[in-house]
Design a protein around this motif. Structure first.
Motif, PDB file in Angstrom:
ATOM      1  N   TRP A 207     -14.459   8.318  -7.210  1.00  0.00           N
ATOM      2  CA  TRP A 207     -13.462   7.199  -7.465  1.00  0.00           C
ATOM      3  C   TRP A 207     -12.147   6.962  -7.133  1.00  0.00           C
ATOM      4  O   TRP A 207     -11.432   7.866  -7.044  1.00  0.00           O
ATOM      5  N   PHE A 208     -11.764   5.779  -6.536  1.00  0.00           N
ATOM      6  CA  PHE A 208     -10.661   5.409  -6.283  1.00  0.00           C
ATOM      7  C   PHE A 208     -10.400   3.740  -6.197  1.00  0.00           C
ATOM      8  O   PHE A 208     -11.444   2.948  -6.213  1.00  0.00           O
ATOM      9  N   VAL A 209      -9.530   3.327  -7.903  1.00  0.00           N
ATOM     10  CA  VAL A 209      -9.509   2.248  -8.280  1.00  0.00           C
ATOM     11  C   VAL A 209      -8.806   1.848  -7.984  1.00  0.00           C
ATOM     12  O   VAL A 209      -7.348   2.543  -8.986  1.00  0.00           O
ATOM     13  N   GLN A 210      -8.070   0.226  -7.678  1.00  0.00           N
ATOM     14  CA  GLN A 210      -6.195   0.962  -7.127  1.00  0.00           C
ATOM     15  C   GLN A 210      -6.199  -1.239  -7.323  1.00  0.00           C
ATOM     16  O   GLN A 210      -6.905  -2.138  -6.809  1.00  0.00           O
ATOM     17  N   TYR A 211      -5.513  -1.452  -7.912  1.00  0.00           N
ATOM     18  CA  TYR A 211      -4.848  -2.867  -8.298  1.00  0.00           C
ATOM     19  C   TYR A 211      -4.009  -3.500  -7.692  1.00  0.00           C
ATOM     20  O   TYR A 211      -2.736  -3.131  -7.112  1.00  0.00           O
ATOM     21  N   ILE A 212      -4.538  -4.562  -5.802  1.00  0.00           N
ATOM     22  CA  ILE A 212      -3.013  -4.961  -5.828  1.00  0.00           C
ATOM     23  C   ILE A 212      -2.674  -6.397  -6.101  1.00  0.00           C
ATOM     24  O   ILE A 212      -3.362  -7.277  -5.981  1.00  0.00           O
ATOM     25  N   SER A 213      -1.160  -6.404  -6.274  1.00  0.00           N
ATOM     26  CA  SER A 213      -0.756  -7.373  -6.570  1.00  0.00           C
ATOM     27  C   SER A 213      -0.598  -8.459  -5.751  1.00  0.00           C
ATOM     28  O   SER A 213       0.159  -8.055  -5.000  1.00  0.00           O
TER      29      SER A 213
END
Length: 280
Positions: A207-213
């Motif tokens: 998995w890979f979960v990233q928040y992009i601001s």
């Protein structure tokens, strides 16, 4: 709930708060339908068949905002009772089939009431029977949330919410003007849950979960935690079921951070099972 006890300030305020939510640009893209109980024009009737079609069918905001607000302004809160069993049962009868057709989307029934079930007979007006309905709907892909206004049976609404997959009733008996903020909280919470298309096959261990601001905050690779319990001490995300996940859920703190950003992006990437070949 359009029972007579809702008339006056309670009704007028609820309409204003609902209109505020419907017309809020943040609600754009939500698919919304609207139903009333007791049934119109049958007053306090408990027959579930009277609730098997919504008064305003599903439409994506803001396209159907005018239909929703016009309906709210034209309905009179003069019902003689609170036939919650009939309303819930009939609504689930059309909502569950609708939800089963969706892929990668979530379906939620929100019950707003100021009363206590008192119309469908003792065996149906119990918190146990109403909770059973909500549990059945949850197993069929529909969550149920409850909002208690002044005078509501908080215990019964709490059991419905617990069995309906939303943990607890939202109690605003102390402040009916908090309805918009309550709906806003529910909306933000759903922005923090991501349902997987059941036709997709992936390896939940990759998995890979990233928040992009979008507001100058640093981007953030959000870690995984094992379950909801770990959210009390860690900031991350978890699966609803680690062996056979259907939903990815952000813990409360990451959810708060992400939804504070009006135009955030959350990138989700998952690997294929080793025996499933390469997708090109």
């Amino acid at each position: 709930d359009r029972s007579a006890s809702m008339s006056g300030f309670m009704w007028d305020n609820s309409i204003n708060e609902l209109e505020k939510f419907i017309n809020d640009p943040k609600s754009s893209g939500i698919n919304v339908a609207l139903s009333y109980f007791p049934a119109i024009p049958f007053d306090a009737h408990c027959d579930e068949k009277l609730y098997e079609l919504p008064h305003i069918p599903f439409g994506i905001l803001p396209n159907n905002s005018s239909d929703l607000t016009t309906s709210l302004k034209n309905v009179v809160p003069d019902g003689g009772g609170t036939p919650l069993y009939g309303g819930m049962s009939g609504t689930y009868n059309w909502l569950i089939p609708y939800a089963t057709q969706l892929k990668g989307e979530q379906t939620l029934l929100i019950i707003v009431s100021d009363g206590s079930p008192n119309t469908c007979g003792y065996s149906y007006d119990t918190k146990e029977e109403l909770a059973y309905l909500a549990e059945y709907a949850l197993q069929s892909g529909v969550k149920t949330a409850t909002i208690g206004l002044t005078g509501a049976n908080i215990t019964t609404l709490g059991e419905i919410a617990k069995s309906g997959g939303t943990d607890t009733v939202i109690n605003i008996t102390y402040d009916p003007t908090a309805l918009y903020e309550t709906l806003n909280t529910i909306r933000n919470g759903f922005q923090c849950e991501y349902v997987f298309d059941k036709s997709q096959i992936f390896d939940p261990g990759q998995w890979f979960v990233q928040y992009i601001s979008s507001n100058g905050f640093p981007d953030w690779s959000i870690p995984r935690v094992l379950n909801k319990t770990e959210c009390s001490t860690k900031h991350g995300w978890y699966y609803d079921n680690n062996l056979n996940p259907t939903t990815l859920i952000l813990c409360p703190k990451p959810c708060e951070i992400v939804t504070f950003d009006d135009n955030f992006t959350l990138q989700l990437a998952f690997g294929c099972p080793a025996d499933h070949g390469v997708i090109k």
